[in-house]
Design a protein around this motif. Structure first.
Motif, PDB file in Angstrom:
ATOM      1  N   PHE A  33      45.992 152.226  29.586  1.00  0.00           N
ATOM      2  CA  PHE A  33      46.627 153.518  29.854  1.00  0.00           C
ATOM      3  C   PHE A  33      46.388 154.490  28.700  1.00  0.00           C
ATOM      4  CE2 PHE A  33      50.457 156.299  29.890  1.00  0.00           C
ATOM      5  CZ  PHE A  33      50.184 156.941  31.080  1.00  0.00           C
ATOM      6  N   ALA A  34      46.501 153.998  27.453  1.00  0.00           N
ATOM      7  CA  ALA A  34      46.258 154.862  26.292  1.00  0.00           C
ATOM      8  C   ALA A  34      44.817 155.356  26.282  1.00  0.00           C
ATOM      9  CB  ALA A  34      46.576 154.099  25.012  1.00  0.00           C
ATOM     10  N   GLN A  35      43.884 154.462  26.593  1.00  0.00           N
ATOM     11  CA  GLN A  35      42.472 154.866  26.636  1.00  0.00           C
ATOM     12  C   GLN A  35      42.220 155.853  27.771  1.00  0.00           C
ATOM     13  OE1 GLN A  35      39.563 151.768  26.197  1.00  0.00           O
ATOM     14  NE2 GLN A  35      38.112 152.801  27.548  1.00  0.00           N
ATOM     15  N   LEU A  36      42.874 155.613  28.912  1.00  0.00           N
ATOM     16  CA  LEU A  36      42.729 156.524  30.055  1.00  0.00           C
ATOM     17  C   LEU A  36      43.227 157.919  29.693  1.00  0.00           C
ATOM     18  CD1 LEU A  36      41.957 156.706  33.078  1.00  0.00           C
ATOM     19  CD2 LEU A  36      44.342 156.153  33.597  1.00  0.00           C
ATOM     20  N   CYS A  37      44.377 157.990  29.019  1.00  0.00           N
ATOM     21  CA  CYS A  37      44.928 159.284  28.615  1.00  0.00           C
ATOM     22  C   CYS A  37      43.997 159.976  27.619  1.00  0.00           C
ATOM     23  CB  CYS A  37      46.309 159.095  27.989  1.00  0.00           C
ATOM     24  SG  CYS A  37      47.601 158.671  29.173  1.00  0.00           S
ATOM     25  N   ALA A  38      43.483 159.220  26.641  1.00  0.00           N
ATOM     26  CA  ALA A  38      42.582 159.820  25.645  1.00  0.00           C
ATOM     27  C   ALA A  38      41.355 160.414  26.317  1.00  0.00           C
ATOM     28  CB  ALA A  38      42.177 158.768  24.619  1.00  0.00           C
ATOM     29  N   GLY A  39      40.784 159.684  27.279  1.00  0.00           N
ATOM     30  CA  GLY A  39      39.600 160.172  27.974  1.00  0.00           C
ATOM     31  C   GLY A  39      39.889 161.357  28.864  1.00  0.00           C
ATOM     32  N   LEU A  40      40.998 161.288  29.605  1.00  0.00           N
ATOM     33  CA  LEU A  40      41.331 162.391  30.510  1.00  0.00           C
ATOM     34  C   LEU A  40      41.683 163.659  29.745  1.00  0.00           C
ATOM     35  CD1 LEU A  40      43.456 160.607  33.258  1.00  0.00           C
ATOM     36  CD2 LEU A  40      41.244 161.713  33.558  1.00  0.00           C
ATOM     37  N   PHE A  41      42.416 163.515  28.644  1.00  0.00           N
ATOM     38  CA  PHE A  41      42.813 164.705  27.884  1.00  0.00           C
ATOM     39  C   PHE A  41      41.593 165.436  27.337  1.00  0.00           C
ATOM     40  CE2 PHE A  41      47.198 162.720  26.691  1.00  0.00           C
ATOM     41  CZ  PHE A  41      47.591 162.872  28.008  1.00  0.00           C
ATOM     42  N   ILE A  42      40.638 164.703  26.774  1.00  0.00           N
ATOM     43  CA  ILE A  42      39.469 165.366  26.196  1.00  0.00           C
ATOM     44  C   ILE A  42      38.531 165.861  27.296  1.00  0.00           C
ATOM     45  CG2 ILE A  42      38.025 163.303  25.942  1.00  0.00           C
ATOM     46  CD1 ILE A  42      38.356 166.185  23.413  1.00  0.00           C
ATOM     47  N   VAL A  44      51.725 158.786  20.541  1.00  0.00           N
ATOM     48  CA  VAL A  44      52.866 157.933  20.910  1.00  0.00           C
ATOM     49  C   VAL A  44      52.387 156.766  21.772  1.00  0.00           C
ATOM     50  CG1 VAL A  44      55.069 157.851  22.154  1.00  0.00           C
ATOM     51  CG2 VAL A  44      54.488 159.847  20.750  1.00  0.00           C
ATOM     52  N   PHE A  45      51.535 157.059  22.752  1.00  0.00           N
ATOM     53  CA  PHE A  45      51.000 156.001  23.625  1.00  0.00           C
ATOM     54  C   PHE A  45      50.188 154.984  22.822  1.00  0.00           C
ATOM     55  CE2 PHE A  45      50.993 159.051  27.465  1.00  0.00           C
ATOM     56  CZ  PHE A  45      52.339 158.770  27.695  1.00  0.00           C
ATOM     57  N   GLU A  46      49.422 155.492  21.842  1.00  0.00           N
ATOM     58  CA  GLU A  46      48.607 154.585  21.025  1.00  0.00           C
ATOM     59  C   GLU A  46      49.498 153.644  20.213  1.00  0.00           C
ATOM     60  OE1 GLU A  46      45.529 154.340  21.342  1.00  0.00           O
ATOM     61  OE2 GLU A  46      44.684 156.240  21.983  1.00  0.00           O
ATOM     62  N   LEU A  47      50.606 154.163  19.696  1.00  0.00           N
ATOM     63  CA  LEU A  47      51.532 153.318  18.939  1.00  0.00           C
ATOM     64  C   LEU A  47      52.147 152.254  19.839  1.00  0.00           C
ATOM     65  CD1 LEU A  47      53.395 155.904  16.661  1.00  0.00           C
ATOM     66  CD2 LEU A  47      51.548 154.316  16.033  1.00  0.00           C
ATOM     67  N   ILE A  48      52.544 152.656  21.058  1.00  0.00           N
ATOM     68  CA  ILE A  48      53.133 151.699  21.995  1.00  0.00           C
ATOM     69  C   ILE A  48      52.102 150.630  22.382  1.00  0.00           C
ATOM     70  CG2 ILE A  48      54.123 151.439  24.309  1.00  0.00           C
ATOM     71  CD1 ILE A  48      55.234 154.265  24.039  1.00  0.00           C
ATOM     72  N   ALA A  49      50.849 151.063  22.553  1.00  0.00           N
ATOM     73  CA  ALA A  49      49.787 150.123  22.940  1.00  0.00           C
ATOM     74  C   ALA A  49      49.352 149.227  21.782  1.00  0.00           C
ATOM     75  CB  ALA A  49      48.579 150.895  23.475  1.00  0.00           C
ATOM     76  N   GLY A  50      49.784 149.561  20.556  1.00  0.00           N
ATOM     77  CA  GLY A  50      49.409 148.743  19.397  1.00  0.00           C
ATOM     78  C   GLY A  50      47.991 148.980  18.924  1.00  0.00           C
TER      79      GLY A  50
END
Length: 295
Positions: A97-106, A159-165
């Motif tokens: 999910f964190a990777q998906l958000c990073a890709g979609l945002f950019i 925040v998502f990256e921190l939750i994902a570790g």
């Protein structure tokens, strides 16, 4: 020497700062590049204020206002997460999910730069007709607006990256030059589509469909490990022909995996960013004198 020739000789170095100018055709269709770029830099505050005014005017009548800068990408990430995660069998976790958000945002920063850049010249018709300035400031201002709309999503992503570790390290810093290359690429495509929109007004209607296909061909909703073996050869071709494969792929590799991308990824990203900037800006500059009569 006639008085008109004297005026022309004095003003040829800078056609944007005088009250009187005799327009003559540019050699090779392009204005003198160095004076043009000097004037472009001198008026950067103009692009900044134009961008700020656009941002202040957006979402002013809605309940959430500027919070939509964060809500919109979050909703998009949620929708795509449901599609990719649940329909794929639910075997991916928070790191995906964190990777998906990073890709979609950019990706939506690039897509937003294209769409807002495309409408920047046509939408600024009165400004273009009444004021002398390097027109390239208009798509550049639109890209600045898209970038500042992208910035709040970085806070949410962190925040998502921190939750994902997610582990951050020196390799993560490689994401910064890739982000710079993505911005350069966005300036190029924004300028290119701003020019195309002047001649072909249906461009902005086609862009959402084009962006949807581009999203599916970029390593955002999927990773190389997800691709079946029979499609590996096709993916290798896509990796060279799709600019976002190296640009966003390198950015995500550094950000998500704390890994410095390969030399091939660096060279492809630099090539596509430079090519986009050169083609987009020179095409725009070669046509900008026609904009007043086309709008």
């Amino acid at each position: 020497m006639s008085s008109e020739q004297v005026v022309h000789d004095r003003e040829v170095e800078n056609e944007f700062t005088t009250t009187h100018h005799v327009y003559v055709p540019h050699r090779g269709g392009l204005p003198p590049v160095v004076p043009y770029l000097r004037e472009l830099w001198r008026r950067k505050e103009f692009a900044t204020e134009l961008s700020r005014a656009t941002m202040r005017g957006a979402n002013t009548t809605t309940f959430f206002g500027q919070l939509w800068l964060v809500i919109n990408p979050l909703l998009l990430a949620g929708v795509y997460f449901l599609l990719v995660f649940i329909l794929a069998g639910g075997h991916k976790g928070m790191d995906f999910f964190a990777q998906l958000c990073a890709g979609l945002f950019i990706f939506y920063f690039v897509a937003g730069s294209m769409s807002s850049g495309a409408s920047s010249v046509v939408g600024g018709g009165k400004l273009l007709l009444n004021t002398a300035f390097p027109r390239l400031l208009m798509p550049f201002s639109a890209v600045r607006t898209a970038f500042f709309r992208y910035l709040p999503t970085l806070v949410v992503l962190f925040v998502f990256e921190l939750i994902a570790g997610t582990r951050f390290g020196w390799g993560t810093l490689a994401a910064l030059p890739f982000l710079f290359l993505i911005i350069v690429f966005a300036l190029g495509v924004g300028s290119f589509f701003a020019t195309v929109q002047v001649y072909f007004r249906d461009t902005t209607s086609f862009l959402p469909y084009f962006n949807r296909i581009w999203l599916y061909l970029s390593p955002i909703l999927w990773t190389i490990d997800d691709v079946p073996a029979r499609f590996q050869k096709h993916i290798e071709v896509v990796s060279y022909l799709n600019p976002l494969y190296s640009l966003i792929g390198g950015y995500l590799e550094a950000l998500q995996h704390n890994t410095v991308p390969s030399l091939t990824t660096w060279l492809l990203a630099i090539f596509w960013a430079g090519l986009s900037m050169a083609v987009g800006s020179f095409y725009f500059m070669s046509r900008e004198r026609e904009f007043a009569v086309r709008i």
